[in-house]
Design a protein around this motif. Sequence first.
Motif, PDB file in Angstrom:
ATOM      1  N   LEU A  91      28.317  12.914  40.974  1.00 13.88           N
ATOM      2  CA  LEU A  91      29.604  12.613  41.452  1.00 13.88           C
ATOM      3  C   LEU A  91      30.015  14.091  42.094  1.00 13.88           C
ATOM      4  N   ASP A  92      31.163  13.746  43.249  1.00 14.00           N
ATOM      5  CA  ASP A  92      31.433  15.010  44.134  1.00 14.00           C
ATOM      6  C   ASP A  92      32.029  16.205  43.344  1.00 14.00           C
ATOM      7  N   ASN A  93      32.744  15.585  42.126  1.00 19.70           N
ATOM      8  CA  ASN A  93      33.214  16.979  41.507  1.00 19.70           C
ATOM      9  C   ASN A  93      32.526  17.498  40.432  1.00 19.70           C
ATOM     10  N   ALA A  94      31.186  17.019  40.160  1.00 18.35           N
ATOM     11  CA  ALA A  94      30.093  17.357  39.066  1.00 18.35           C
ATOM     12  C   ALA A  94      29.863  18.694  39.294  1.00 18.35           C
ATOM     13  N   THR A  95      29.812  19.480  38.316  1.00 13.08           N
ATOM     14  CA  THR A  95      29.553  20.930  38.263  1.00 13.08           C
ATOM     15  C   THR A  95      28.505  21.224  37.391  1.00 13.08           C
ATOM     16  N   THR A  96      27.766  20.470  36.839  1.00 13.87           N
ATOM     17  CA  THR A  96      26.675  20.683  35.861  1.00 13.87           C
ATOM     18  C   THR A  96      25.178  20.625  36.368  1.00 13.87           C
ATOM     19  N   LEU A  97      25.154  19.894  37.488  1.00 12.17           N
ATOM     20  CA  LEU A  97      23.487  19.618  37.905  1.00 12.17           C
ATOM     21  C   LEU A  97      22.627  20.516  38.447  1.00 12.17           C
ATOM     22  N   SER A  98      23.212  21.560  38.955  1.00 14.12           N
ATOM     23  CA  SER A  98      22.668  22.583  39.548  1.00 14.12           C
ATOM     24  C   SER A  98      22.202  23.638  38.259  1.00 14.12           C
ATOM     25  N   SER A  99      20.909  24.168  39.009  1.00 14.59           N
ATOM     26  CA  SER A  99      20.246  24.733  37.947  1.00 14.59           C
ATOM     27  C   SER A  99      19.487  25.798  38.471  1.00 14.59           C
ATOM     28  N   PRO A 100      19.377  27.068  37.925  1.00 13.58           N
ATOM     29  CA  PRO A 100      18.575  27.987  38.676  1.00 13.58           C
ATOM     30  C   PRO A 100      17.160  27.571  39.154  1.00 13.58           C
ATOM     31  N   GLY A 101      16.484  27.994  40.070  1.00 14.19           N
ATOM     32  CA  GLY A 101      15.233  27.649  40.431  1.00 14.19           C
ATOM     33  C   GLY A 101      14.926  26.214  40.848  1.00 14.19           C
ATOM     34  N   ILE A 102      15.823  25.462  40.874  1.00 14.19           N
ATOM     35  CA  ILE A 102      15.939  24.110  41.239  1.00 14.19           C
ATOM     36  C   ILE A 102      16.668  23.643  42.668  1.00 14.19           C
ATOM     37  N   ARG A 103      15.874  23.139  43.704  1.00 14.89           N
ATOM     38  CA  ARG A 103      16.304  22.621  44.763  1.00 14.89           C
ATOM     39  C   ARG A 103      16.653  21.391  44.947  1.00 14.89           C
ATOM     40  N   GLN A 104      17.632  21.005  45.682  1.00 16.39           N
ATOM     41  CA  GLN A 104      18.004  19.523  45.986  1.00 16.39           C
ATOM     42  C   GLN A 104      17.966  19.049  47.200  1.00 16.39           C
ATOM     43  N   ALA A 105      17.878  17.797  47.616  1.00 19.35           N
ATOM     44  CA  ALA A 105      18.081  17.070  48.641  1.00 19.35           C
ATOM     45  C   ALA A 105      18.962  15.901  48.782  1.00 19.35           C
ATOM     46  N   GLU A 106      20.004  15.647  49.289  1.00 17.22           N
ATOM     47  CA  GLU A 106      20.767  14.620  49.251  1.00 17.22           C
ATOM     48  C   GLU A 106      20.351  13.241  49.745  1.00 17.22           C
ATOM     49  N   LEU A 107      19.981  12.304  49.268  1.00 20.51           N
ATOM     50  CA  LEU A 107      19.448  10.999  49.595  1.00 20.51           C
ATOM     51  C   LEU A 107      20.350  10.001  50.585  1.00 20.51           C
ATOM     52  N   ALA A 108      21.417   9.902  49.687  1.00 18.82           N
ATOM     53  CA  ALA A 108      22.273   8.850  50.484  1.00 18.82           C
ATOM     54  C   ALA A 108      23.911   8.993  49.435  1.00 18.82           C
ATOM     55  N   ARG A 109      24.931   8.797  50.538  1.00 18.19           N
ATOM     56  CA  ARG A 109      25.955   8.742  50.061  1.00 18.19           C
ATOM     57  C   ARG A 109      26.711   7.453  49.972  1.00 18.19           C
ATOM     58  N   PRO A 110      26.633   6.565  49.149  1.00 19.92           N
ATOM     59  CA  PRO A 110      26.859   5.154  49.147  1.00 19.92           C
ATOM     60  C   PRO A 110      28.224   5.145  49.042  1.00 19.92           C
ATOM     61  N   LEU A 111      28.944   3.834  49.656  1.00 19.07           N
ATOM     62  CA  LEU A 111      30.256   3.501  49.263  1.00 19.07           C
ATOM     63  C   LEU A 111      30.460   2.627  48.087  1.00 19.07           C
ATOM     64  N   VAL A 112      31.278   2.991  47.053  1.00 15.87           N
ATOM     65  CA  VAL A 112      31.435   2.476  45.817  1.00 15.87           C
ATOM     66  C   VAL A 112      32.648   1.424  45.753  1.00 15.87           C
ATOM     67  N   PHE A 113      32.589   0.314  45.244  1.00 21.49           N
ATOM     68  CA  PHE A 113      33.841  -0.831  45.207  1.00 21.49           C
ATOM     69  C   PHE A 113      33.571  -1.378  43.940  1.00 21.49           C
ATOM     70  N   PRO A 114      34.714  -2.116  43.779  1.00 20.61           N
ATOM     71  CA  PRO A 114      34.847  -3.049  42.506  1.00 20.61           C
ATOM     72  C   PRO A 114      34.226  -4.551  42.803  1.00 20.61           C
ATOM     73  N   VAL A 115      33.600  -4.973  41.657  1.00 24.19           N
ATOM     74  CA  VAL A 115      32.875  -6.460  41.756  1.00 24.19           C
ATOM     75  C   VAL A 115      33.121  -7.027  40.636  1.00 24.19           C
TER      76      VAL A 115
END
Length: 317
Positions: free
Chosen positions: A148-172
């Motif tokens: 989630l965009d407001n998440a603050t807990t997924l970054s860790s020292p020594g870990i790199r990250q690559a964004e794969l996709a930012r999909p639209l979310v909607f109710p079904v």
Amino acid sequence: MPDKRLFPPFGPLRAFDAFGRTRGIRRAAEWLRIDHAVVSRHMRALERWTGVPLLDRAGGGLTEAGKIYHGRITAALDEIANATEALRTGDPPQLSVWCVPGFAFHWLVRRLGAFREEHPEIDLILRPSDERASFWSDGVDADIRYRLDNATTLSSPGIRQAELARPLVFPVASPDFVRQAAGRIRRIEDLASLPLLAEENSDEWLAWFAMQGVQVPTVTPAARLWHAHVMLAAAREGHGVALANQFLLEDDLASGKLVRLGSADGPFPGAAIGAYTLFIPENRWDRPALVRFRTWLSHIAGSFQPCAATSRPGAAP
């Protein structure tokens, strides 16, 4: 002539390398699979051998001299590891990839055959898991999470990250649910009075309502179902409204088992509230097999275009 090069003991050197990468004695111990007391002894032994303070015990990190030394020896150790892997050409490179279950179940697993056809030399092991990988102890090469965009807990020292996709979310919801809710769904605000399904908590619903400009103080899910595929199964059975994206809904929208909710004017708009993200330890980022995997995954996830015809609205009359 005798070799006059200075080589520190390898055990203390590996402990120092692990501490610098993981930023902690206990995390370094998990990575090396040894007791944390052994890491502490190795660190002290290396400081005695070099005669230079390497660990900033007050701040919990490395001294300036330690940072400089660590930057140089990690490159050398990575080169040793890479050269050894290249030497062992008789064994196929193995990749251990953890993945958030919904993404693995609904989208990734059906595409892995194409990856294996392109790269038959790589032995890829996929493990769906709710838990984030502990790279230092689990022996995991890569981990795919929805962040989630407001998440603050997924970054860790020594870990790199690559964004794969930012999909639209909607109710079904299921067509039966939409028929039963006839007259109750006219505006986005109306959804708050319906049974809302969630995975672990209400964070995604709150983020989605906020992106729509709708102030909803709290959301109490009608059911917390932990896994995306279980949540969507409940939605198919007519138990409530689910919030999901096209990576998870490709089949359900195509078959009509689930429909987008909306008003008479059309489906409620989707909102990008997070991203599927690939996490890889820094020291494995340039590993050839991982480069091939993340390049392939970034391409297919970034170019994924679900059929637009599957998104018919389920508006209440």
